[in-house]
Design a protein around this motif. Structure first.
Motif, PDB file in Angstrom:
ATOM      1  N   LYS A   1      -3.956   4.610   6.084  1.00 57.80           N
ATOM      2  CA  LYS A   1      -3.583   4.344   4.686  1.00 57.80           C
ATOM      3  C   LYS A   1      -4.602   3.409   4.028  1.00 57.80           C
ATOM      4  CE  LYS A   1      -0.391   4.546   1.366  1.00 57.80           C
ATOM      5  NZ  LYS A   1       0.197   5.797   0.849  1.00 57.80           N
TER       6      LYS A   1
ATOM      7  N   LEU B   1       0.823  -1.209   0.000  1.00 58.26           N
ATOM      8  CA  LEU B   1       0.000   0.000   0.000  1.00 58.26           C
ATOM      9  C   LEU B   1       0.862   1.267   0.000  1.00 58.26           C
ATOM     10  CD1 LEU B   1      -2.910  -0.763   2.512  1.00 58.26           C
ATOM     11  CD2 LEU B   1      -2.793  -1.197   0.063  1.00 58.26           C
TER      12      LEU B   1
ATOM     13  N   TYR C   1      -4.542  -3.824  -4.667  1.00 53.86           N
ATOM     14  CA  TYR C   1      -4.375  -3.367  -3.288  1.00 53.86           C
ATOM     15  C   TYR C   1      -5.547  -3.762  -2.394  1.00 53.86           C
ATOM     16  CZ  TYR C   1      -0.907  -0.608  -5.719  1.00 53.86           C
ATOM     17  OH  TYR C   1       0.152  -0.231  -6.496  1.00 53.86           O
TER      18      TYR C   1
ATOM     19  N   ARG D   1      -9.093   2.507   0.404  1.00 51.84           N
ATOM     20  CA  ARG D   1     -10.498   2.149   0.245  1.00 51.84           C
ATOM     21  C   ARG D   1     -11.231   3.204  -0.594  1.00 51.84           C
ATOM     22  NH1 ARG D   1     -14.532   1.088   5.363  1.00 51.84           N
ATOM     23  NH2 ARG D   1     -15.828  -0.407   4.277  1.00 51.84           N
ATOM     24  N   THR D   2     -10.920   4.469  -0.360  1.00 47.94           N
ATOM     25  CA  THR D   2     -11.512   5.543  -1.176  1.00 47.94           C
ATOM     26  C   THR D   2     -11.158   5.350  -2.649  1.00 47.94           C
ATOM     27  OG1 THR D   2     -11.313   7.031   0.711  1.00 47.94           O
ATOM     28  CG2 THR D   2     -11.636   8.054  -1.458  1.00 47.94           C
TER      29      THR D   2
ATOM     30  N   LEU E   1       1.369   3.402  -3.097  1.00 50.76           N
ATOM     31  CA  LEU E   1       0.324   4.282  -3.634  1.00 50.76           C
ATOM     32  C   LEU E   1       0.435   5.666  -3.027  1.00 50.76           C
ATOM     33  CD1 LEU E   1      -2.944   2.139  -3.558  1.00 50.76           C
ATOM     34  CD2 LEU E   1      -1.897   3.195  -5.561  1.00 50.76           C
ATOM     35  N   ASP E   2       0.307   6.670  -3.865  1.00 53.86           N
ATOM     36  CA  ASP E   2       0.286   8.046  -3.366  1.00 53.86           C
ATOM     37  C   ASP E   2      -1.131   8.380  -2.927  1.00 53.86           C
ATOM     38  OD1 ASP E   2       0.506  10.666  -2.797  1.00 53.86           O
ATOM     39  OD2 ASP E   2       0.989  11.330  -4.834  1.00 53.86           O
ATOM     40  N   THR E   3      -1.327   8.557  -1.631  1.00 54.10           N
ATOM     41  CA  THR E   3      -2.667   8.858  -1.118  1.00 54.10           C
ATOM     42  C   THR E   3      -2.717  10.263  -0.526  1.00 54.10           C
ATOM     43  OG1 THR E   3      -2.059   7.730   0.921  1.00 54.10           O
ATOM     44  CG2 THR E   3      -3.353   6.466  -0.669  1.00 54.10           C
TER      45      THR E   3
ATOM     46  N   LEU F   1      -7.714   3.022   4.800  1.00 52.72           N
ATOM     47  CA  LEU F   1      -8.980   3.738   4.566  1.00 52.72           C
ATOM     48  C   LEU F   1      -8.871   4.669   3.362  1.00 52.72           C
ATOM     49  CD1 LEU F   1     -10.209   4.669   8.182  1.00 52.72           C
ATOM     50  CD2 LEU F   1     -10.867   2.718   6.778  1.00 52.72           C
ATOM     51  N   GLN F   2      -7.682   5.205   3.140  1.00 52.45           N
ATOM     52  CA  GLN F   2      -7.492   6.049   1.946  1.00 52.45           C
ATOM     53  C   GLN F   2      -7.514   5.201   0.673  1.00 52.45           C
ATOM     54  OE1 GLN F   2      -3.830   7.886   3.398  1.00 52.45           O
ATOM     55  NE2 GLN F   2      -4.841   9.885   3.303  1.00 52.45           N
TER      56      GLN F   2
ATOM     57  N   GLY G   1      -3.704  13.676   0.306  1.00 47.69           N
ATOM     58  CA  GLY G   1      -4.935  14.440   0.048  1.00 47.69           C
ATOM     59  C   GLY G   1      -6.164  13.581  -0.192  1.00 47.69           C
ATOM     60  N   VAL G   2      -6.031  12.242  -0.162  1.00 50.46           N
ATOM     61  CA  VAL G   2      -7.204  11.379  -0.365  1.00 50.46           C
ATOM     62  C   VAL G   2      -7.943  11.231   0.962  1.00 50.46           C
ATOM     63  CG1 VAL G   2      -7.997   9.061  -0.996  1.00 50.46           C
ATOM     64  CG2 VAL G   2      -6.082  10.114  -2.227  1.00 50.46           C
ATOM     65  N   GLU G   3      -9.229  11.527   0.963  1.00 52.55           N
ATOM     66  CA  GLU G   3     -10.045  11.367   2.168  1.00 52.55           C
ATOM     67  C   GLU G   3     -10.149   9.891   2.549  1.00 52.55           C
ATOM     68  OE1 GLU G   3     -12.172  13.245   4.424  1.00 52.55           O
ATOM     69  OE2 GLU G   3     -10.531  14.574   3.795  1.00 52.55           O
ATOM     70  N   PRO G   4      -9.957   9.541   3.811  1.00 50.05           N
ATOM     71  CA  PRO G   4     -10.193   8.145   4.200  1.00 50.05           C
ATOM     72  C   PRO G   4     -11.697   7.814   4.153  1.00 50.05           C
ATOM     73  CG  PRO G   4      -9.173   9.398   5.998  1.00 50.05           C
ATOM     74  CD  PRO G   4      -9.543  10.381   4.932  1.00 50.05           C
ATOM     75  N   THR G   5     -12.049   6.592   3.764  1.00 53.42           N
ATOM     76  CA  THR G   5     -13.447   6.145   3.800  1.00 53.42           C
ATOM     77  C   THR G   5     -13.632   5.238   5.004  1.00 53.42           C
ATOM     78  OG1 THR G   5     -13.660   6.201   1.397  1.00 53.42           O
ATOM     79  CG2 THR G   5     -15.267   4.861   2.575  1.00 53.42           C
ATOM     80  N   ALA G   6     -14.284   5.764   6.053  1.00 52.88           N
ATOM     81  CA  ALA G   6     -14.526   4.924   7.228  1.00 52.88           C
ATOM     82  C   ALA G   6     -15.824   4.141   7.045  1.00 52.88           C
ATOM     83  CB  ALA G   6     -14.598   5.779   8.479  1.00 52.88           C
ATOM     84  N   HIS G   7     -16.824   4.778   6.446  1.00 55.62           N
ATOM     85  CA  HIS G   7     -18.094   4.104   6.168  1.00 55.62           C
ATOM     86  C   HIS G   7     -18.379   4.199   4.683  1.00 55.62           C
ATOM     87  CE1 HIS G   7     -19.264   3.176  10.236  1.00 55.62           C
ATOM     88  NE2 HIS G   7     -18.754   4.336  10.580  1.00 55.62           N
ATOM     89  N   VAL G   8     -18.789   3.080   4.096  1.00 50.37           N
ATOM     90  CA  VAL G   8     -18.904   3.039   2.642  1.00 50.37           C
ATOM     91  C   VAL G   8     -20.041   3.876   2.087  1.00 50.37           C
ATOM     92  CG1 VAL G   8     -17.722   0.996   1.941  1.00 50.37           C
ATOM     93  CG2 VAL G   8     -19.969   0.785   2.961  1.00 50.37           C
ATOM     94  N   LEU G   9     -21.143   3.936   2.827  1.00 46.37           N
ATOM     95  CA  LEU G   9     -22.279   4.648   2.255  1.00 46.37           C
ATOM     96  C   LEU G   9     -22.408   6.022   2.901  1.00 46.37           C
ATOM     97  CD1 LEU G   9     -24.684   1.617   2.084  1.00 46.37           C
ATOM     98  CD2 LEU G   9     -23.261   2.586   0.284  1.00 46.37           C
TER      99      LEU G   9
ATOM    100  N   ARG H   1     -13.154   2.465  -3.987  1.00 46.43           N
ATOM    101  CA  ARG H   1     -14.561   2.854  -4.135  1.00 46.43           C
ATOM    102  C   ARG H   1     -14.749   3.684  -5.414  1.00 46.43           C
ATOM    103  NH1 ARG H   1     -17.184   7.173  -1.978  1.00 46.43           N
ATOM    104  NH2 ARG H   1     -15.390   7.761  -0.705  1.00 46.43           N
ATOM    105  N   ARG H   2     -13.807   4.601  -5.647  1.00 47.71           N
ATOM    106  CA  ARG H   2     -13.888   5.424  -6.857  1.00 47.71           C
ATOM    107  C   ARG H   2     -13.740   4.577  -8.121  1.00 47.71           C
ATOM    108  NH1 ARG H   2      -9.820  10.181  -4.910  1.00 47.71           N
ATOM    109  NH2 ARG H   2     -11.187  11.146  -3.345  1.00 47.71           N
TER     110      ARG H   2
END
Lengths: 101, 484
Positions: B373, A42, B300, B378-379, A45-47, B375-376, A49-57, B382-383
């Motif tokens: 990381k 992991l 990933y 995961r975004t 991967l450049d993340t 969770l990011q 500025g990517v918002e974390p997703t804690a809940h999918v919906l 999802r996208r």
């Protein structure tokens, strides 16, 4: 170089309130090392500025009116208790001189 | 030996035309559970008299013309992590030995309203942690197509209960693939709805899902348990469509996306890929359009999934401490010792492994590098799916990279076991529904075609799966009598 030592596994086990035998700690250290090695991918991967997703919906926290409702009666809640007294769960003493807490 | 029970549609017809009674069906299910189920390790608990009394009530309703619907009087089973009042709820773990649930899960209430008769509780990987059903504290479940092979996990008992003709419909839970993967390995339909579509209230930690022989039967079963439950804060308020009414066999307007990353030759059994491609061709011949799409972050998914799932597990399982219910270590003189000894004695190796990994990735100094990381990522995953579903209605992939593996084959290598979930873990990460449909055999073992849809796309998935089953007979194949 291993990513996680047996001593670190023992420290994590304390946090998780698990006690491991020496053999178990050795085996867990080896397994966790393999898994942590795999998940390193992991980092590629450049993340930034990517918002974390804690809940999918995309849901707001639902609210309800603060009104009394029936709930589990104490005798039903205590029925599975290993040890109870009156309407309470019985446990051994919380403190015993020292606790690293 | 009692004959295997038929499909839900067949049993419904037998009840409606008077050829069978609910009591008769429940007796047959219980008898078969005692024979085949016993041999394959399917059950944790059977409900004898209680189930028969409920069957009599269903028969009385039918005689009075008050049948509640298609599931009324039909024997079903639930996985050992569904709470049912007055019944043991053990999650196949020693730590819950002796625990009797004081209330019903939301899904169990739904089954009760529909009149379904729960005849037993199925074996599973302890706390639903596993991909082979070998992590049960009470022994593995065996695959009815080959008794030396795993049924998949974690809902292995539920898939085998349907595959071996014990009941026509079984309920389980699926987060990383726990219904779809065993369904694929056992040759039955397995459906995981959108997260929040079925109440998680009273289900130990994970999301409810189901097995059946056909998509049409799955549509009926899903309708019984789907819907809003205010006791589950993640439950979705959207109304439940009439899934069965939507099964019109028409896929002419449907675009199927084939994710390029799921069809690479590496790491996949070529016979499995061939069966899946044939399945897609069947839908194409029926009028669906097919196009290639891309899910660029696929590689990933497993790493992100296992970091998130273990972090959640370490937190969720904190409640098992020997105080209020479940196993309590004897002779502890201090509370902390009670916690440590009760948990260490009660949890099995895989559960401990995941608690440790989850505690580690959430602990100070590692949180950003691992959990945040993941969770990011995961975004990003999802996208990927959001973009893919702008180009197609459903995605078609293999459910598993290979047919059922042998008992013991992966038990010494946890990471290799996790890899069995390579095609099923993306669905929970993206919160989307999925269904696995039998699409033939590889090396004599069942293969599953997985269809994935956008959030709340259950109706589309069931319609596509049903259309596929109208053109094929793979779902009619049954394991050798009684299971190997």
């Amino acid at each position: 170089m291993s990513r996680i030592s047996r001593e670190e596994v023992a420290r994590i086990a304390q946090l998780a309130r698990l006690s491991l035998s020496e053999d178990e700690a050795d085996a867990m250290a080896a397994d966790l090392d393999t898994i942590l090695g795999y998940v390193q991918k992991l980092q590629a991967l450049d993340t930034e500025g990517v918002e974390p997703t804690a809940h999918v919906l995309p849901m707001a926290t639902p609210f309800r009116a603060d009104e009394p409702r029936p709930s589990l009666p104490p005798e039903a809640a205590l029925r599975n208790a290993p040890e109870s007294q009156g309407s309470a769960f019985v446990v051994p003493p919380v403190m015993d001189g020292e606790d690293e807490g | 030996m009692v004959e295997p029970l038929g499909t839900l549609s067949e049993l419904r017809a037998e009840l409606d035309d008077g050829g069978a009674t609910s009591r008769g069906l429940v007796e047959r299910a219980l008898e078969r559970a005692g024979e085949v189920g016993e041999r394959l390790g399917v059950f944790r608990h059977l409900r004898g008299e209680a189930a028969l009394a409920e069957a009599d009530a269903a028969d009385a309703r039918r005689a009075a013309g008050e049948t509640r619907g298609p599931l009324d009087g039909i024997p079903v089973v639930v996985k050992d992590n569904f709470s049912q009042q007055g019944e043991p709820t053990g999650c196949a773990s020693k730590i819950l030995e002796g625990y009797v649930s004081p209330y019903d899960a939301g899904a169990v209430e739904g089954l009760g309203r529909a009149g379904a008769i729960i005849v037993g509780r199925t074996n599973m990987d302890e706390f639903a942690m596993g991909s082979s059903n070998e992590n049960s504290a009470y022994g593995p479940v065996r695959n009815p197509w080959d008794g030396e092979r795993v049924p998949g996990g974690s809902s292995g008992g539920s898939a085998v209960a349907v595959a071996a003709g014990i009941v026509p419909v079984a309920f389980g839970s699926d987060t990383g693939g726990s219904i779809r993967q065993p369904a694929s390995h056992c040759g039955v339909v397995g459906m995981k709805p959108t997260y929040g579509r079925v109440s998680r209230y009273g289900l130990v930690a994970f999301a409810s899902s189901l097995d059946a022989h056909s998509a049409a039967d799955a549509a009926v079963a899903l309708a019984a348990v789907a819907g809003h439950d205010p006791r589950d804060s993640t439950s979705l308020p959207e109304p439940v469509p009439d899934y069965a009414a939507g099964l019109d066999g028409d896929v002419s307007g449907l675009t199927i996306g084939l994710p390029r990353e799921y069809f690479v030759e590496e790491g996949v059994d070529p016979d499995v890929l061939a069966r899946v491609r044939e399945g897609v061709e069947v839908l194409q011949a029926a009028g669906a359009k097919v196009r290639e799409v891309t899910l660029p972050h696929t590689e990933y998914a497993i790493a992100a999934y296992y970091l998130i799932a273990t972090a959640e597990a370490s937190s969720n399982l904190a409640r098992f401490d020997g105080v209020r219910y479940g196993h309590r270590a004897e002779g502890a003189t201090q509370l902390r010792e009670l916690y440590e000894r009760s948990r260490s004695e009660g949890f099995g190796a895989e559960v401990k492994r995941r608690i440790l990994l989850g505690t580690y990735v959430l602990s100070s100094g590692y949180y950003d590098a691992y959990y945040k990381k993941a969770l990011q990522v995961r975004t990003l995953l999802r996208r990927d799916f959001e973009a893919a579903f702008r180009e197609c209605d459903v995605l078609a992939t293999p459910t598993t990279p290979a047919p059922a593996f042998k008992l013991g084959e992966n038990t010494r290598d946890p990471l290799r076991m996790y890899m069995a979930d390579v095609y099923t873990v993306a669905a929970p990460i993206a919160g989307i529904p999925g269904i696995s449909v039998p699409c033939g055999f590889a090396h004599g073992l069942p293969v599953g075609l997985q269809l994935l849809g956008p959030p709340l796309g259950e109706g589309t998935l069931l319609r596509a799966a049903d259309a596929y089953q109208r053109e094929t007979q793979h779902h009619e194949a049954r394991p050798p009598e009684g299971g190997a």
